[in-house]
Design an enzyme around this catalytic site. Structure first.
Site, PDB file in Angstrom:
ATOM      1  N   TYR A  61       9.695   6.831  17.082  1.00 46.27           N
ATOM      2  CA  TYR A  61       9.819   7.038  15.085  1.00 46.27           C
ATOM      3  C   TYR A  61      10.648   7.911  15.138  1.00 46.27           C
ATOM      4  CZ  TYR A  61       7.452   7.648  11.091  1.00 46.27           C
ATOM      5  OH  TYR A  61       7.524   8.058   9.350  1.00 46.27           O
ATOM      6  N   ASP A  77       7.420 -10.546   7.065  1.00 50.58           N
ATOM      7  CA  ASP A  77       7.871  -9.911   8.728  1.00 50.58           C
ATOM      8  C   ASP A  77       9.232  -9.427   8.445  1.00 50.58           C
ATOM      9  OD1 ASP A  77       8.060  -8.448  10.939  1.00 50.58           O
ATOM     10  OD2 ASP A  77       7.059 -10.593  11.603  1.00 50.58           O
ATOM     11  N   ASP A  95       5.629  -7.768   1.504  1.00 50.72           N
ATOM     12  CA  ASP A  95       4.926  -7.377   2.871  1.00 50.72           C
ATOM     13  C   ASP A  95       4.245  -8.094   3.858  1.00 50.72           C
ATOM     14  OD1 ASP A  95       3.476  -3.974   2.707  1.00 50.72           O
ATOM     15  OD2 ASP A  95       2.641  -5.340   4.287  1.00 50.72           O
ATOM     16  N   SER A 109       0.649  -1.509   0.001  1.00 53.20           N
ATOM     17  CA  SER A 109      -0.460  -0.191  -0.195  1.00 53.20           C
ATOM     18  C   SER A 109       0.361   0.941   0.118  1.00 53.20           C
ATOM     19  CB  SER A 109      -0.813   0.005   0.819  1.00 53.20           C
ATOM     20  OG  SER A 109       0.220   0.229   2.709  1.00 53.20           O
ATOM     21  N   LYS A 160      13.667   7.101  12.450  1.00 55.35           N
ATOM     22  CA  LYS A 160      14.333   7.693  11.179  1.00 55.35           C
ATOM     23  C   LYS A 160      15.843   8.185  11.072  1.00 55.35           C
ATOM     24  CE  LYS A 160      10.252   6.150   9.145  1.00 55.35           C
ATOM     25  NZ  LYS A 160       9.702   5.011   7.499  1.00 55.35           N
TER      26      LYS A 160
END
Length: 256
Positions: A160, A67, A41, A20, A164
């Protein structure tokens, strides 16, 4: 110069998180350019549907359930994809998860471990598994997808943001380490993009944020990120490595 410096036709690209959003858009763009696309995915049914749709449209694609938190599965899938298409030229580390939690939240350790596992540790594992194949490619490319949260954070997103930011550091370090092999390693930092992760934000709030924070006054589309990914993977992009490129509509350029 190469015969087709602006073509990835007949190259093999492996994309994580391809079911997606930006991953799917990237798969569609590379397939349309004539590449063999290995889609992976954790969402098994969804990633198969994307691959089946591409094949139905006449493109070269196959899906694997993966995974990225499972190192054994990474090694198995990367090898299977390379064997299926006769090599591997491009790796795009796109898989991601949300990672918002206050530093003193009860579930913070869980959020932290998951964020770094999926969005940082998995990147190096996929790259390590792919290296034997990339070293045999005429135009090997690695693109890691980070976020503008690596460049300027939001409250309660420390897990997060740390993951990143780690991706940008990993990108620079591997660009230096793998440069002698002719492997380029670059990083894209998407800003506000219309994906599943932003679906929970109301349209009114998205518009307000975009008007206030981005130069272009709107959210980006997944394909706008995917086109930058494609550009970094062209044979012509052979002297671009170690770069972190924001695809953010001018979010990081604007200070008011």
């Amino acid at each position: 110069m190469t015969a087709n410096p602006r073509s990835v036709a007949e190259s093999t690209v492996l994309i994580t998180g391809a079911a997606s959003g930006m991953g799917r858009a990237t798969a569609e763009i590379f397939a349309a350019e004539g590449a063999h696309v290995a889609l992976t995915d954790i969402a098994a049914e969804s990633v198969r549907e994307v691959a089946d749709d591409l094949v139905h449209r006449g493109f070269s694609a196959e899906a694997w359930t993966l995974d990225v938190g499972d190192v054994s599965a990474i090694n198995t899938v990367v090898t299977a994809a390379a064997e299926r298409f006769g090599g591997l030229d491009i790796v795009i580390n796109n898989a991601g998860v949300g990672g918002f939690a206050a530093i003193d939240a009860e579930n913070y350790e869980i959020v932290w471990t998951r964020a770094l596992g999926v969005m940082l540790t998995a990147h190096q594992r996929v790259i390590r598994a792919a290296l034997p194949f990339l070293r045999q490619s005429a135009a090997p490319r690695i693109v890691n997808i980070a976020s503008t949260e690596a460049l300027g954070a939001t409250s309660r997103d420390s897990a997060y943001a740390a993951a990143k930011a780690g991706v940008t550091g990993l990108t620079r370090a591997l660009a230096v380490e793998l440069g002698r092999d002719g492997i380029t390693v670059n990083c894209i930092c998407p800003g506000p993009i219309l994906t599943g992760m932003t679906d929970a934000i109301s349209e009114a709030d998205r518009q307000t944020f975009a008007r206030r924070r981005t130069a272009l006054g709107r959210y980006g589309r997944p394909d706008e990120v995917a086109h930058m990914t494609l550009s970094l993977c062209l044979p012509a992009a052979s002297y671009i490595t170690g770069a972190t490129i924001a695809v953010d509509g001018g979010l990081m350029a604007r200070n008011a």
